[in-house]
Design an enzyme around this catalytic site. Structure first.
Site, PDB file in Angstrom:
ATOM      1  N   LYS A  73       5.575   2.215  14.617  1.00  0.00           N
ATOM      2  CA  LYS A  73       4.816   3.476  14.701  1.00  0.00           C
ATOM      3  C   LYS A  73       3.434   3.198  14.105  1.00  0.00           C
ATOM      4  O   LYS A  73       3.245   3.214  12.889  1.00  0.00           O
ATOM      5  CB  LYS A  73       5.545   4.572  13.893  1.00  0.00           C
ATOM      6  CG  LYS A  73       5.313   5.981  14.404  1.00  0.00           C
ATOM      7  CD  LYS A  73       3.878   6.444  14.379  1.00  0.00           C
ATOM      8  CE  LYS A  73       3.481   7.038  13.054  1.00  0.00           C
ATOM      9  NZ  LYS A  73       2.039   7.308  12.946  1.00  0.00           N
TER      10      LYS A  73
ATOM     11  N   GLU B 220       5.171  -0.103   0.730  1.00  0.00           N
ATOM     12  CA  GLU B 220       3.948  -0.772   0.256  1.00  0.00           C
ATOM     13  C   GLU B 220       2.881   0.306   0.164  1.00  0.00           C
ATOM     14  O   GLU B 220       2.397   0.789   1.183  1.00  0.00           O
ATOM     15  CB  GLU B 220       3.510  -1.865   1.250  1.00  0.00           C
ATOM     16  CG  GLU B 220       4.496  -2.993   1.431  1.00  0.00           C
ATOM     17  CD  GLU B 220       4.674  -3.828   0.179  1.00  0.00           C
ATOM     18  OE1 GLU B 220       3.908  -3.676  -0.794  1.00  0.00           O
ATOM     19  OE2 GLU B 220       5.612  -4.644   0.177  1.00  0.00           O
TER      20      GLU B 220
ATOM     21  N   CYS C 268      -5.595  -1.915   0.157  1.00  0.00           N
ATOM     22  CA  CYS C 268      -4.737  -1.383  -0.908  1.00  0.00           C
ATOM     23  C   CYS C 268      -4.898  -2.135  -2.221  1.00  0.00           C
ATOM     24  O   CYS C 268      -4.817  -1.554  -3.293  1.00  0.00           O
ATOM     25  CB  CYS C 268      -3.280  -1.439  -0.465  1.00  0.00           C
ATOM     26  SG  CYS C 268      -2.788  -3.077   0.100  1.00  0.00           S
TER      27      CYS C 268
ATOM     28  N   GLU D   1      -6.973   6.365  -6.553  1.00  0.00           N
ATOM     29  CA  GLU D   1      -7.343   5.407  -5.514  1.00  0.00           C
ATOM     30  C   GLU D   1      -8.360   6.079  -4.584  1.00  0.00           C
ATOM     31  O   GLU D   1      -8.075   7.118  -3.986  1.00  0.00           O
ATOM     32  CB  GLU D   1      -6.106   5.010  -4.703  1.00  0.00           C
ATOM     33  CG  GLU D   1      -6.424   3.987  -3.647  1.00  0.00           C
ATOM     34  CD  GLU D   1      -5.225   3.635  -2.758  1.00  0.00           C
ATOM     35  OE1 GLU D   1      -4.583   4.564  -2.252  1.00  0.00           O
ATOM     36  OE2 GLU D   1      -4.957   2.445  -2.580  1.00  0.00           O
TER      37      GLU D   1
HETATM   38  P1  NAD Z   1      -0.733   7.593   5.226  1.00  0.00           P
HETATM   39  O1  NAD Z   1       0.358   7.612   4.228  1.00  0.00           O
HETATM   40  O2  NAD Z   1      -1.489   8.832   5.468  1.00  0.00           O
HETATM   41  O3  NAD Z   1      -0.192   7.150   6.665  1.00  0.00           O
HETATM   42  C1  NAD Z   1       0.457   5.931   6.876  1.00  0.00           C
HETATM   43  C2  NAD Z   1       1.372   6.056   8.076  1.00  0.00           C
HETATM   44  O4  NAD Z   1       2.395   7.000   7.782  1.00  0.00           O
HETATM   45  C3  NAD Z   1       0.701   6.538   9.356  1.00  0.00           C
HETATM   46  O5  NAD Z   1       1.262   5.848  10.452  1.00  0.00           O
HETATM   47  C4  NAD Z   1       1.099   8.015   9.412  1.00  0.00           C
HETATM   48  O6  NAD Z   1       1.142   8.544  10.722  1.00  0.00           O
HETATM   49  C5  NAD Z   1       2.473   7.989   8.809  1.00  0.00           C
HETATM   50  N1  NAD Z   1       2.905   9.249   8.197  1.00  0.00           N
HETATM   51  C6  NAD Z   1       2.133  10.232   7.668  1.00  0.00           C
HETATM   52  N2  NAD Z   1       2.913  11.238   7.208  1.00  0.00           N
HETATM   53  C7  NAD Z   1       4.198  10.869   7.445  1.00  0.00           C
HETATM   54  C8  NAD Z   1       5.450  11.475   7.186  1.00  0.00           C
HETATM   55  N3  NAD Z   1       5.564  12.668   6.587  1.00  0.00           N
HETATM   56  N4  NAD Z   1       6.567  10.813   7.547  1.00  0.00           N
HETATM   57  C9  NAD Z   1       6.493   9.598   8.127  1.00  0.00           C
HETATM   58  N5  NAD Z   1       5.336   8.984   8.415  1.00  0.00           N
HETATM   59  C10 NAD Z   1       4.192   9.602   8.066  1.00  0.00           C
HETATM   60  O7  NAD Z   1      -1.692   6.397   4.780  1.00  0.00           O
HETATM   61  P2  NAD Z   1      -3.063   5.963   5.442  1.00  0.00           P
HETATM   62  O8  NAD Z   1      -4.099   6.966   5.082  1.00  0.00           O
HETATM   63  O9  NAD Z   1      -2.851   5.635   6.872  1.00  0.00           O
HETATM   64  O10 NAD Z   1      -3.357   4.579   4.687  1.00  0.00           O
HETATM   65  C11 NAD Z   1      -4.017   4.514   3.479  1.00  0.00           C
HETATM   66  C12 NAD Z   1      -3.047   4.262   2.350  1.00  0.00           C
HETATM   67  O11 NAD Z   1      -2.247   3.112   2.642  1.00  0.00           O
HETATM   68  C13 NAD Z   1      -3.723   3.944   1.045  1.00  0.00           C
HETATM   69  O12 NAD Z   1      -3.135   4.668   0.007  1.00  0.00           O
HETATM   70  C14 NAD Z   1      -3.497   2.454   0.869  1.00  0.00           C
HETATM   71  O13 NAD Z   1      -3.524   1.999  -0.449  1.00  0.00           O
HETATM   72  C15 NAD Z   1      -2.171   2.282   1.496  1.00  0.00           C
HETATM   73  N6  NAD Z   1      -1.957   0.873   1.899  1.00  0.00           N
HETATM   74  C16 NAD Z   1      -1.067   0.104   1.196  1.00  0.00           C
HETATM   75  C17 NAD Z   1      -0.888  -1.225   1.505  1.00  0.00           C
HETATM   76  C18 NAD Z   1       0.104  -2.075   0.746  1.00  0.00           C
HETATM   77  O14 NAD Z   1       0.560  -3.055   1.290  1.00  0.00           O
HETATM   78  N7  NAD Z   1       0.476  -1.766  -0.470  1.00  0.00           N
HETATM   79  C19 NAD Z   1      -1.600  -1.798   2.552  1.00  0.00           C
HETATM   80  C20 NAD Z   1      -2.490  -1.002   3.255  1.00  0.00           C
HETATM   81  C21 NAD Z   1      -2.662   0.342   2.911  1.00  0.00           C
END
Ligand code: NAD
Length: 488
Positions: A182, A257, A291, A389
């Site tokens: 997804k 993650e 991240c 963050e």
């Molecule tokens: P997000 O949590 O908004 O979305 C991530 C994914 O989850 C998207 O595909 C989104 O459609 C989906 N999603 C959103 N709500 C959901 C729900 N209720 N149920 C299931 N899926 C859902 O994050 P983002 O804004 O896309 O990414 C930024 C964040 O990701 C930052 O906090 C960053 O630190 C983190 N990140 C972490 C890592 C790591 O490996 N630790 C790597 C990259 C990014």
């Protein structure tokens, strides 16, 4: 098979059972180009309940035969996919760049290469993730097998639209699971284009599928009774919800993650140039949307003034390389979209009331979502910009006196993804590395990851690990088989 996709011919359908199909859901995704906020497409498939159910049913069916394939068959599919990604790297990077804005030279090429390397790395594991046996002296020989879990889902963010795919689908497929991806609603195109390559690589129908959609699509997967595992990368807030949905449905396995607020600690005896270069790169790569970016920089008092001068200049240089992500010379692209831009600018504006602005603090140009690399100096431990963050090219810079003081400050966060220590004293470096609460620690380096070493965080930065043998463990359960050795 030729690769049909380009910025003029975007993939917009779901990839289910090895075919591109329209979503049954009438609602669609709208995607924007962050360099000018123009609409790229308003008709990208948004997977709903019927779409997710169809993908899961195909994946369940495919699992019965995929789990029984030989290691060599799985290896060959994964290696072929890696080669096809490499062969189409420039087009895939264009498809990512269109909605993420990541320039080829500074992040675009890296991200695609990471995806290919991840598939190759896990291809190499297919015949090496052996089980165990335990002695028969008690009359029973024990054989331990690593069994695949079944249908697995990967829910990924927008900041690494393909790199994340390799890190999740690679180990899942290598260990005999089927996988549903997804992608983020903000960056669906390069991931969707993979469908063509998945088929050409020889994956049987239903083994590797792609369902684009928004949060609700991810929630359908996380709460699905027939999905046995969800590997999620994204924000801590969403990660909490995923774990809750997993617990409330079928207690599916979860890898998370999540976010970070990673400290870089520079001692008086550090190589100044090296420390400055790593700290500036670490908060501007992918426009700070990483991240494990070094977003808190702590410098010991003896070297502080010199560091400030060099770090400020380095951050200003990064700003000068901002521009059109499609231009070859650009190193710093825009933030991903308006909501991320508003969020980052919000932190910056509130930050101006909380601390001294050393450099940056504004928009670059008139069009698109470009932000100056920004540094705040002398921030309070409890200030919002020290704790939250920001996920943009924004860091906080503070002075410290002693090792004891800085360990406490580095650990004063609910995150624990990455830390870095810069010093020539190896004993001090190793003391810091053992005392800091983080999943990954760099010595004279920061904000890096390796496929061959575990990747992940402590505290609210995550649960479980990706990469290395640890990723394989996250997609398998142990099965104990015992044989009665008595003469019967
Ligand atoms: P997000 O949590 O908004 O979305 C991530 C994914 O989850 C998207 O595909 C989104 O459609 C989906 N999603 C959103 N709500 C959901 C729900 N209720 N149920 C299931 N899926 C859902 O994050 P983002 O804004 O896309 O990414 C930024 C964040 O990701 C930052 O906090 C960053 O630190 C983190 N990140 C972490 C890592 C790591 O490996 N630790 C790597 C990259 C990014």
């Amino acid at each position: 098979m030729s690769f049909p996709w380009s910025t003029k011919n975007l993939p917009k359908q779901l990839f289910i059972n090895n075919e591109y199909v329209d979503s049954k859901n009438s609602k669609k995704l709208e995607c924007f180009n962050p360099k000018d906020n123009s609409v790229i497409a308003s008709d990208v498939s948004l997977g709903g309940e019927a779409d997710v159910d169809a993908a899961v049913a195909h994946a369940q069916k495919a699992f019965q035969s995929w789990r029984k394939t030989t290691a060599k068959e799985r290896r060959d599919c994964l290696n072929k996919l890696a080669d096809l990604i490499d062969a189409n790297a420039e087009t895939l990077a264009q498809l990512t760049r269109l909605s993420l804005g990541a320039p080829w030279a500074s992040f675009g090429s890296f991200e695609i290469a990471l995806a290919a390397e991840a598939f190759r790395y896990f291809a190499g594991w297919t015949d090496k993730f052996a089980g165990e046996t335990y002695p028969q002296e008690d009359g029973f020989l024990k054989i331990i097998r690593n069994e695949p879990l079944g249908v697995c889902a990967g829910i990924i963010p927008w900041n690494g639209p393909l790199g994340n795919v390799g890190m999740k689908a690679g180990p899942a497929l290598a260990t005999g699971n089927t996988f549903i991806l997804k992608p983020s609603e903000k960056t669906p195109f390069s991931a969707l284009a993979l469908g063509t390559l998945i088929k050409e690589a020889g994956f049987p129908p239903g083994v590797f599928q792609i369902v684009t959609g928004e949060g609700s699509t991810g929630a359908l997967l996380a709460s699905h009774m027939k999905v046995q595992k969800v590997s999620f990368t994204g924000s801590t807030a969403t990660g909490r919800r995923i774990q809750e949905m997993a617990a409330k449905s079928n207690l599916k396995r979860v890898t998370l993650e999540l976010g970070g607020k990673s400290p870089a600690v520079v001692f008086d005896d550090a190589d100044l140039e090296n420390a400055i270069a790593w700290c500036a790169n670490a908060i501007t790569t992918n426009t700070g949307q990483v991240c494990f970016a070094a977003s808190r920089v702590y410098v010991q008092e003896g070297i502080y003034d010199k560091f400030v001068q060099g770090y400020k200049a380095a951050m200003e240089d990064k700003g000068k390389a901002a521009g059109d992500p499609d231009a070859k010379e650009t190193l710093l692209g825009p933030l991903v979209d308006k909501s991320q831009y508003d969020r980052v600018l919000g932190f910056i504006e509130r930050g101006k009331k909380q601390a001294k602005l050393l450099t940056g603090g504004g928009r670059i140009g008139e069009d698109g979502f470009y932000v100056q690399p920004t540094v705040f100096e002398g921030t309070a431990d409890d200030a919002e910009i020290t704790r939250e963050e920001i996920f943009g090219p924004v860091s906080v810079l503070n002075k410290f006196k002693t090792e004891e003081e800085i360990i406490a400050k580095a650990n004063d966060t609910h995150y624990g993804l990455m830390a870095g220590v810069f010093t020539q004293d190896i004993n001090r470096a190793l003391r810091f590395a053992s005392d800091v609460d983080a999943g990954m620690v760099g010595i004279n380096a920061i904000s890096m990851a390796f496929l061959s070493a575990p990747f992940g965080g402590t505290k609210t930065s995550g649960v479980g690990r990706e990469n290395a043998i640890d990723a394989l463990r996250m997609y398998t359960d142990k099965k104990t088989i015992f044989i009665n050795m008595a003469k019967l």
